[in-house]
Design an enzyme around this catalytic site. Structure first.
Site, PDB file in Angstrom:
ATOM      1  N   SER A 255       0.831  -1.195   0.000  1.00 15.25           N
ATOM      2  CA  SER A 255       0.000   0.000   0.000  1.00 15.25           C
ATOM      3  C   SER A 255       0.866   1.245   0.000  1.00 15.25           C
ATOM      4  CB  SER A 255      -0.926  -0.002   1.207  1.00 15.25           C
ATOM      5  OG  SER A 255      -0.162  -0.014   2.375  1.00 15.25           O
ATOM      6  N   TYR A 387       1.286   3.178  11.951  1.00 15.60           N
ATOM      7  CA  TYR A 387       2.294   3.167  10.878  1.00 15.60           C
ATOM      8  C   TYR A 387       3.256   4.347  10.950  1.00 15.60           C
ATOM      9  CZ  TYR A 387      -1.821   0.792   8.832  1.00 15.60           C
ATOM     10  OH  TYR A 387      -2.918   0.020   8.612  1.00 15.60           O
ATOM     11  N   CYS A 414      -4.853   9.118  26.397  1.00 14.21           N
ATOM     12  CA  CYS A 414      -3.836   8.877  27.423  1.00 14.21           C
ATOM     13  C   CYS A 414      -2.666   8.067  26.877  1.00 14.21           C
ATOM     14  CB  CYS A 414      -4.471   8.159  28.601  1.00 14.21           C
ATOM     15  SG  CYS A 414      -5.865   9.071  29.255  1.00 14.21           S
ATOM     16  N   TYR A 444      -9.088   4.857   5.796  1.00 13.98           N
ATOM     17  CA  TYR A 444      -8.501   4.194   6.971  1.00 13.98           C
ATOM     18  C   TYR A 444      -8.500   5.057   8.228  1.00 13.98           C
ATOM     19  CZ  TYR A 444      -7.156   1.049   3.246  1.00 13.98           C
ATOM     20  OH  TYR A 444      -7.197   0.231   2.158  1.00 13.98           O
TER      21      TYR A 444
HETATM   22  C1  LIG Z   1      -6.385  -3.110   1.374  1.00 16.69           C
HETATM   23  C2  LIG Z   1      -6.524  -3.776   0.070  1.00 16.69           C
HETATM   24  C3  LIG Z   1      -6.755  -3.018  -1.062  1.00 16.69           C
HETATM   25  C4  LIG Z   1      -6.790  -1.512  -1.064  1.00 16.69           C
HETATM   26  O1  LIG Z   1      -5.587  -0.948  -0.715  1.00 16.69           O
HETATM   27  P1  LIG Z   1      -5.413   0.656  -0.870  1.00 16.69           P
HETATM   28  O2  LIG Z   1      -4.071   0.919  -0.305  1.00 16.69           O
HETATM   29  O3  LIG Z   1      -6.496   1.274  -0.052  1.00 16.69           O
HETATM   30  O4  LIG Z   1      -5.562   0.962  -2.302  1.00 16.69           O
HETATM   31  C5  LIG Z   1      -6.962  -3.688  -2.249  1.00 16.69           C
HETATM   32  N1  LIG Z   1      -6.924  -5.032  -2.322  1.00 16.69           N
HETATM   33  C6  LIG Z   1      -6.708  -5.802  -1.223  1.00 16.69           C
HETATM   34  C7  LIG Z   1      -6.700  -7.262  -1.346  1.00 16.69           C
HETATM   35  C8  LIG Z   1      -6.492  -5.203   0.006  1.00 16.69           C
HETATM   36  O5  LIG Z   1      -6.270  -5.953   1.077  1.00 16.69           O
END
Ligand SMILES: *Cc1c(COP(=O)(O)O)cnc(C)c1O
Length: 489
Positions: A255, A387, A414, A444
């Site tokens: 990602s 992250y 906290c 997210y």
């Molecule tokens: C989380 C996920 C996505 C989307 O990821 P992004 O970073 O939001 O684009 C797509 N496919 C799968 C299988 C995922 O687990």
């Protein structure tokens, strides 16, 4: 005043190298806010034609605000760019990754723009269907789907189940048999390519819980049943299953990826397997899913590629690899989540307590870091804690041009790690009661929100053409209390 002049443009000793001193947030706003955001004549930020002070007054803070126009434009841009890049050889389905942010209204936008929906649990599937998605245009993911989730998907007539293990292929076969249906299945493979931001790592074995490895199985003694990689064994099993229609192969390599190289390497490996499957079984699988993970700008330092650039790079790689193996180009799908809803969202907070804290610098001096506390934090944005994610922030209720100081926007939880924006230059004049806007929080943030410290989860409001609509209302303390069943005597 130009940014090169004057004392307040000297970088702060505690600031990261990528952070540029500013005296005006206009540049940041232009880069990071939804496309329909602007400052009114009074200097108040307006998103989708709605003034943020009005939003905060009517809906309270913290508040998630999502620009409908921005969301729709990004969804459309992905669909058009990929369809064009792969035409005329094949068609493309864009699956919006629902886990990034889902509500029934968002499902409506996604459907309207011609996208499909990806879900990763029974709950997300229920929400997609409640929002009116055609089950045939919904996918179900997950590394540990329950029998109930698989059954529910099959009964709904889902478009595809992305199987994540050999065990799951067997269970899908059995459950589909019991229900008397044929299960449309894709196999999630780990091609040994893991990508994030500018780099990708290529390894034989990927050390993670998802998917079926393309590398030979080192855990099994080689017999006729265990020969080949877990991916190849899953292909054999699926092709041999009476109640499974094996549609194709899938991968999702990471990602917040900016460079298309990782996607291209993964696609090449999956296409080589498609060619092997044709040699071994005489079958050309119909589909190839290249996953999501397309990066967005969270701060001034991020330079994401446009959907066109990613689509063109991938299309030329996929077409060339298919031509090399003499395969026709399979139907392609992608799964962007963050890149569609992330930049469309902004979180509004009210500023509370501020503290100037003396901090030792690397060269032995002391410098001041301003802590700006807001009325939310890790319960509405867990990405900093999870992250170390970077964000930016701008003063939203008024425009201040002049001295900006290095600030850290923190929440009210906290935990000392409860940081919303690690480093940002905010106006020195920022005061209690000011509104802050944190851009790029559409993905997210609500999805990962919690009730830590018993904070009710914020509302999510969509804005469009001067109208605000509550997509998800603010949680109340009574609702939280209602889950507590009282003490047993
Ligand atoms: C989380 C996920 C996505 C989307 O990821 P992004 O970073 O939001 O684009 C797509 N496919 C799968 C299988 C995922 O687990």
């Amino acid at each position: 005043m130009s940014q090169q002049e004057g004392p307040m443009t000297t970088p702060h000793p505690l600031a990261p190298d990528w952070l540029t001193p500013i005296t005006d947030s206009a540049g940041l706003e232009h880069k990071l806010l939804p496309t329909d955001a602007h400052r009114t004549g009074e200097g108040v930020l307006s998103i989708g034609g709605v003034d943020v002070e009005r939003l905060a007054a009517e809906h309270g803070t913290p508040l998630y605000v999502i620009s409908e126009a921005d969301f729709r434009a990004r969804a459309r841009a992905f669909r058009e760019a990929f369809c064009q890049a792969f035409a005329p050889e094949t068609e493309v389905d864009v699956f919006y990754a629902g886990k990034s942010f889902l509500s029934t209204q968002v499902v409506g936008w996604v459907v309207d723009e011609g996208l499909c929906v990806d879900t990763a649990s029974g709950g997300e599937l229920a929400l997609a269907l409640a929002g009116g998605a055609d089950p045939a245009r919904v996918g179900l993911h997950g590394n540990n789907k329950s029998d109930a989730e698989i059954r529910r998907a099959l009964q709904a007539g889902i478009g595809r189940i992305i199987a994540d293990s050999l065990d799951e292929v067997q269970r899908i076969e059995q459950l589909a048999g019991e229900l008397g249906v044929t299960a449309p299945v894709m196999l999630r493979l780990t091609p040994g390519v893991h990508a994030s931001t500018h780099e990708y790592i290529a390894t034989a074995h990927e050390d993670q819980k998802f998917g079926l490895s393309l590398a030979a199985d080192v855990t099994a003694e080689t017999t006729a049943e265990t020969a080949g990689s877990p991916a190849e064994r899953a292909v054999a099993l699926a092709l041999d299953s009476a109640h499974i229609e094996l549609r194709g192969l899938h991968c999702h390599i990471g990602s917040q990826i900016f460079e298309p190289t990782g996607f291209e390497v993964a696609a090449t490996k999956l296409i080589a397997l498609l060619a092997k499957i044709r040699r071994d079984y005489g079958v050309e699988l119909a589909e190839l899913d290249l996953g999501g993970g397309h990066g967005i700008a969270y701060t001034e330092a991020d330079e994401p590629r446009s959907p066109q650039e990613i689509a063109e790079a991938l299309a030329s790689t996929v077409k060339a690899a298919c031509a090399q193996h003499g395969l026709s180009v399979p139907r392609i799908s992608i799964e962007p989540g963050r890149a569609i809803v992330g930049p469309a969202g902004v979180t509004l907070y009210r500023v509370g307590v501020q503290k100037d804290v003396g901090v030792d610098t690397p060269d032995g001096d002391t410098a001041v870091r301003r802590y700006v506390a807001v009325d939310g934090g890790m319960s509405d944005n867990a990405r900093g804690v999870l992250y170390d994610a970077d964000y930016s922030a701008v003063l939203a209720g008024r425009r201040v041009i002049g001295e900006h100081v290095l600030s850290r926007v923190v929440g009210k939880h906290c935990e000392s790690g409860d940081i919303v924006v690690r480093d940002v230059y905010l106006p020195a004049a920022t005061a209690r009661g000011d509104l802050l806007a944190v851009p790029a929080t559409g993905a997210y943030c609500h999805s990962l929100s919690s009730n830590y410290n018993w904070l009710p989860r914020p509302a999510v409001v969509s804005v469009s053409d001067g109208v605000a609509h509550t997509m998800i209302r603010r949680e109340t303390e009574d609702e939280m209390l209602s889950r507590d069943t009282g003490w047993a005597r």
